[in-house]
Design a protein around this motif. Structure first.
Motif, PDB file in Angstrom:
ATOM      1  N   PHE A 259      -5.406 -24.994 -45.113  1.00 19.56           N
ATOM      2  CA  PHE A 259      -5.616 -25.994 -44.065  1.00 19.56           C
ATOM      3  C   PHE A 259      -5.400 -25.419 -42.672  1.00 19.56           C
ATOM      4  N   GLY A 260      -4.303 -24.674 -42.470  1.00 23.09           N
ATOM      5  CA  GLY A 260      -4.015 -24.096 -41.159  1.00 23.09           C
ATOM      6  C   GLY A 260      -5.100 -23.149 -40.694  1.00 23.09           C
ATOM      7  N   LYS A 261      -5.615 -22.305 -41.613  1.00 27.77           N
ATOM      8  CA  LYS A 261      -6.678 -21.365 -41.254  1.00 27.77           C
ATOM      9  C   LYS A 261      -7.933 -22.110 -40.825  1.00 27.77           C
ATOM     10  N   VAL A 262      -8.270 -23.174 -41.556  1.00 27.84           N
ATOM     11  CA  VAL A 262      -9.463 -23.958 -41.215  1.00 27.84           C
ATOM     12  C   VAL A 262      -9.324 -24.574 -39.825  1.00 27.84           C
ATOM     13  N   CYS A 263      -8.151 -25.089 -39.512  1.00 25.45           N
ATOM     14  CA  CYS A 263      -7.926 -25.694 -38.191  1.00 25.45           C
ATOM     15  C   CYS A 263      -8.106 -24.678 -37.074  1.00 25.45           C
ATOM     16  N   ILE A 264      -7.602 -23.470 -37.286  1.00 28.86           N
ATOM     17  CA  ILE A 264      -7.719 -22.424 -36.267  1.00 28.86           C
ATOM     18  C   ILE A 264      -9.179 -22.072 -36.027  1.00 28.86           C
ATOM     19  N   ILE A 265      -9.974 -22.028 -37.096  1.00 27.55           N
ATOM     20  CA  ILE A 265     -11.405 -21.729 -36.956  1.00 27.55           C
ATOM     21  C   ILE A 265     -12.118 -22.869 -36.221  1.00 27.55           C
ATOM     22  N   ILE A 266     -11.834 -24.109 -36.624  1.00 29.06           N
ATOM     23  CA  ILE A 266     -12.474 -25.274 -35.992  1.00 29.06           C
ATOM     24  C   ILE A 266     -12.152 -25.335 -34.490  1.00 29.06           C
ATOM     25  N   ASP A 267     -10.955 -24.902 -34.119  1.00 32.94           N
ATOM     26  CA  ASP A 267     -10.556 -24.926 -32.711  1.00 32.94           C
ATOM     27  C   ASP A 267     -11.427 -24.017 -31.845  1.00 32.94           C
ATOM     28  N   LYS A 268     -12.164 -23.108 -32.466  1.00 37.98           N
ATOM     29  CA  LYS A 268     -13.026 -22.181 -31.717  1.00 37.98           C
ATOM     30  C   LYS A 268     -14.432 -22.728 -31.510  1.00 37.98           C
ATOM     31  N   MET A 269     -14.691 -23.954 -31.934  1.00 35.28           N
ATOM     32  CA  MET A 269     -16.067 -24.466 -31.973  1.00 35.28           C
ATOM     33  C   MET A 269     -16.779 -24.432 -30.629  1.00 35.28           C
ATOM     34  N   GLU A 270     -16.046 -24.634 -29.538  1.00 33.00           N
ATOM     35  CA  GLU A 270     -16.697 -24.618 -28.231  1.00 33.00           C
ATOM     36  C   GLU A 270     -16.678 -23.226 -27.609  1.00 33.00           C
ATOM     37  N   LYS A 271     -16.136 -22.250 -28.346  1.00 29.42           N
ATOM     38  CA  LYS A 271     -15.999 -20.895 -27.793  1.00 29.42           C
ATOM     39  C   LYS A 271     -16.945 -19.887 -28.424  1.00 29.42           C
ATOM     40  N   ILE A 272     -17.332 -20.105 -29.686  1.00 31.22           N
ATOM     41  CA  ILE A 272     -18.213 -19.160 -30.375  1.00 31.22           C
ATOM     42  C   ILE A 272     -19.363 -19.925 -31.035  1.00 31.22           C
ATOM     43  N   PRO A 273     -20.477 -19.237 -31.359  1.00 31.39           N
ATOM     44  CA  PRO A 273     -21.651 -19.910 -31.956  1.00 31.39           C
ATOM     45  C   PRO A 273     -21.303 -20.581 -33.283  1.00 31.39           C
ATOM     46  N   ILE A 274     -22.045 -21.642 -33.605  1.00 30.29           N
ATOM     47  CA  ILE A 274     -21.772 -22.422 -34.819  1.00 30.29           C
ATOM     48  C   ILE A 274     -22.005 -21.588 -36.087  1.00 30.29           C
ATOM     49  N   ASP A 275     -22.947 -20.622 -36.031  1.00 32.80           N
ATOM     50  CA  ASP A 275     -23.169 -19.765 -37.198  1.00 32.80           C
ATOM     51  C   ASP A 275     -21.947 -18.911 -37.492  1.00 32.80           C
ATOM     52  N   GLU A 276     -21.266 -18.481 -36.441  1.00 36.52           N
ATOM     53  CA  GLU A 276     -20.042 -17.697 -36.628  1.00 36.52           C
ATOM     54  C   GLU A 276     -18.932 -18.571 -37.214  1.00 36.52           C
ATOM     55  N   ILE A 277     -18.881 -19.835 -36.768  1.00 38.65           N
ATOM     56  CA  ILE A 277     -17.918 -20.780 -37.331  1.00 38.65           C
ATOM     57  C   ILE A 277     -18.157 -20.932 -38.835  1.00 38.65           C
ATOM     58  N   LYS A 278     -19.426 -21.085 -39.211  1.00 33.90           N
ATOM     59  CA  LYS A 278     -19.762 -21.250 -40.634  1.00 33.90           C
ATOM     60  C   LYS A 278     -19.362 -20.015 -41.437  1.00 33.90           C
ATOM     61  N   ARG A 279     -19.616 -18.819 -40.871  1.00 35.49           N
ATOM     62  CA  ARG A 279     -19.268 -17.587 -41.577  1.00 35.49           C
ATOM     63  C   ARG A 279     -17.754 -17.491 -41.803  1.00 35.49           C
ATOM     64  N   GLU A 280     -16.980 -17.839 -40.761  1.00 40.05           N
ATOM     65  CA  GLU A 280     -15.523 -17.761 -40.886  1.00 40.05           C
ATOM     66  C   GLU A 280     -14.995 -18.786 -41.888  1.00 40.05           C
ATOM     67  N   LEU A 281     -15.579 -19.986 -41.883  1.00 34.04           N
ATOM     68  CA  LEU A 281     -15.154 -21.005 -42.844  1.00 34.04           C
ATOM     69  C   LEU A 281     -15.496 -20.577 -44.272  1.00 34.04           C
ATOM     70  N   ASN A 282     -16.673 -19.981 -44.418  1.00 33.00           N
ATOM     71  CA  ASN A 282     -17.081 -19.524 -45.744  1.00 33.00           C
ATOM     72  C   ASN A 282     -16.158 -18.404 -46.243  1.00 33.00           C
ATOM     73  N   ALA A 283     -15.684 -17.580 -45.330  1.00 32.73           N
ATOM     74  CA  ALA A 283     -14.787 -16.476 -45.699  1.00 32.73           C
ATOM     75  C   ALA A 283     -13.435 -16.978 -46.198  1.00 32.73           C
ATOM     76  N   THR A 284     -13.050 -18.195 -45.815  1.00 35.04           N
ATOM     77  CA  THR A 284     -11.777 -18.749 -46.311  1.00 35.04           C
ATOM     78  C   THR A 284     -11.907 -19.293 -47.733  1.00 35.04           C
ATOM     79  N   GLY A 285     -13.138 -19.426 -48.214  1.00 33.98           N
ATOM     80  CA  GLY A 285     -13.343 -19.925 -49.570  1.00 33.98           C
ATOM     81  C   GLY A 285     -14.007 -21.280 -49.635  1.00 33.98           C
ATOM     82  N   LEU A 286     -14.363 -21.882 -48.484  1.00 30.25           N
ATOM     83  CA  LEU A 286     -15.030 -23.184 -48.493  1.00 30.25           C
ATOM     84  C   LEU A 286     -16.473 -23.030 -48.968  1.00 30.25           C
TER      85      LEU A 286
END
Length: 498
Positions: A259-286
């Motif tokens: 949960f904590g890792k997902v929150c940290i990634i989501i907090d970057k949504m206005e800072k990095i492209p959405i495709d990068e957000i998806k890649r990072e979320l997928n790397a956590t196992g989602l």
């Protein structure tokens, strides 16, 4: 008359005396060859050589590692006079602005019944790397001290608060309402309103599990904005709850420890492209399905729409509804809006989170906070319901500049006192002391200056009165008082001077 200094010492001090008297213009000072080694060497090599020559100890009780002036190279180079990158000096005009801002921080805190606390700027490194997100770990100013302890300059204040609460234990009576204004350090990329050091105003409530605590904290921020001229058309608050994310992730059986890792990634949504957000979320196992559902929920800006998707039975919806209801009672409902994408970047938040933002979109987040009910247990303490916010000084100053609301602050002195004769300097000092004892500020002219200079200085420091000590008046035990705003002038006995 015997010399004031030992001749050898006096000669040794000369290079440093010259340096201290120099202007800030780049200059090089030539030093007599009898004090200069033929071979040019660096300060560090000189220090190590001296340490070696002295068996690693200082000579004559001086500071360890101090350089003997006789070893200084032939040229004294001017140092870089700028502060380290990302830090600031506070000359008088900037210090007045800082004091003005801090005064409003303290006044709002006082009005809400909070007590002031502070903590060391230097803390154990473990205090920050045990609980925060990845980003803050990488931004720490950290090092090993001479006792082989890992320490860090604090990047924020909340972990220090938690440490102090655990230390005090059962001696504290809950609820606690504490505030602090402290300098924080983060080695991060600098943008407008973001520096590597800043001062932060924190207000925290411990011991209250109800949403009333968050509502009270947001009311205090609104009160501050109103005091400095900022309105709801300038600034708003995005509000959500981490429990929204929890409910979505629970539907897809995402483990709690992610949960904590997902929150940290989501907090970057206005800072990095959405495709990068998806890649990072997928790397956590989602899974792809969970990511798409999560991003759909995070795009919701309406509490009603969120309730349609999640249902009305969850804690997240209940908490948020209560907060918006309380906002109406406090009178700041027009300041806040629901935004499911707000999660905040620190891993310790557990419930409602909020972020102050510039409605024109020119600045980064102005302030932010939320509930952190489980922070104390991460340091070995017993958990206490808690929530708080952090509010940096640099961003709000940029906001005030943007809105044309920076106050004009100048030095203001009640009196300027000047002796018209060198022999009356002692009398002028007596006059100044008498006024200061009564709580009046006094700028005492310490040299013999012409009246034209004195009047110019009085105008620059915005003195209300000019008090002149002249021979003729003083023989009668009187001084001359000139009220600078009206030009009124009169003589008065020193004992009657108020």
């Amino acid at each position: 008359m015997p010399p004031l200094l030992n001749p050898r010492l006096s000669l040794s001090l000369k290079p440093f005396f010259l340096f201290s008297q120099s202007s800030f213009a780049p200059r090089k000072f030539q030093i007599s060859r009898q004090f200069v080694s033929v071979k040019s060497r660096t300060f560090s090599s000189l220090a190590s050589e001296q340490s070696s020559d002295n068996g690693g100890s200082s000579v004559g009780g001086g500071r360890s590692g101090a350089l003997s002036p006789s070893l200084v190279t032939g040229e004294v180079q001017r140092i870089d006079v700028n502060p380290p990158k990302g830090t600031r000096d506070f000359p008088p005009e900037d210090m007045r602005l800082r004091n003005w801002l801090f005064h409003h921080f303290r006044e709002v805190s006082r009005l809400f019944g909070f007590e002031e606390v502070d903590y060391p700027v230097l803390e154990s490194e473990a205090l920050f790397i045990r609980k925060a997100g990845e980003e803050i770990r990488d931004q720490l100013y950290c090092f090993e001290d001479r006792g082989n302890r890992r320490v860090a300059l604090r990047p924020e204040l909340t972990p220090s608060l938690a440490r102090l609460v655990i230390q005090k234990g059962k001696s504290l009576s809950l609820p606690l309402k504490w505030f602090a204004i402290g300098q924080c350090w983060r080695y991060e990329r600098m943008t407008r309103g973001r520096r590597r050091e800043h001062y932060q105003w924190n207000m925290d409530i411990l011991g209250v599990p109800e949403v009333t605590a968050e509502a009270e904290l947001m009311a205090s921020i609104v009160a501050f904005f109103k005091r400095i001229g900022i309105t709801e058309s300038d600034v708003g608050f995005k509000v959500s709850s981490r429990k929204v994310l929890q409910e979505v992730l629970r539907c897809y059986s995402v483990p709690e420890n992610l949960f904590g890792k997902v929150c940290i990634i989501i907090d970057k949504m206005e800072k990095i492209p959405i495709d990068e957000i998806k890649r990072e979320l997928n790397a956590t196992g989602l899974s792809e399905e969970a990511i798409e559902e999560l991003l759909q929920v995070l795009s919701i800006k309406s509490l009603t729409k969120l309730e349609e998707i999640l249902g009305g039975a969850g804690e997240a919806i209940a908490d948020l509804k209560q907060l918006f209801s309380l906002a109406e009672k406090f009178g700041y409902s027009e300041w806040i809006q629901f935004d499911a994408s707000v999660v905040r970047g620190l891993a310790y938040y557990t419930g409602i989170v909020f972020e102050g933002f510039d409605r024109d979109g020119k600045l980064r987040a102005i302030c932010g906070g939320g509930r952190y009910d489980r922070l104390l247990s991460t340091f070995g303490g017993d958990d206490v319901p808690a929530c708080g916010f952090g509010f940096g000084d640099a961003v709000v100053i940029e906001l005030l500049k943007e809105k044309g609301l920076l106050p004009e602050l100048s030095l203001e002195v009640d009196n300027i006192v000047c002796a018209l004769d060198h022999d009356l300097q002692g009398v002028a000092a007596t006059v100044a002391t008498k006024l200061r004892d009564k709580g009046l500020s006094v700028d005492l002219v310490l040299e013999n200056k012409p009246l034209k200079w004195v009047f110019k200085r009085a105008a620059r420091i915005k003195a209300q009165r000019l008090i002149l000590v002249g021979n003729t008046e003083w023989q009668k035990g009187m001084v001359v008082v000139k009220v600078l705003s009206s030009g009124e002038q009169y003589e008065i006995k020193l004992d009657e001077l108020e």
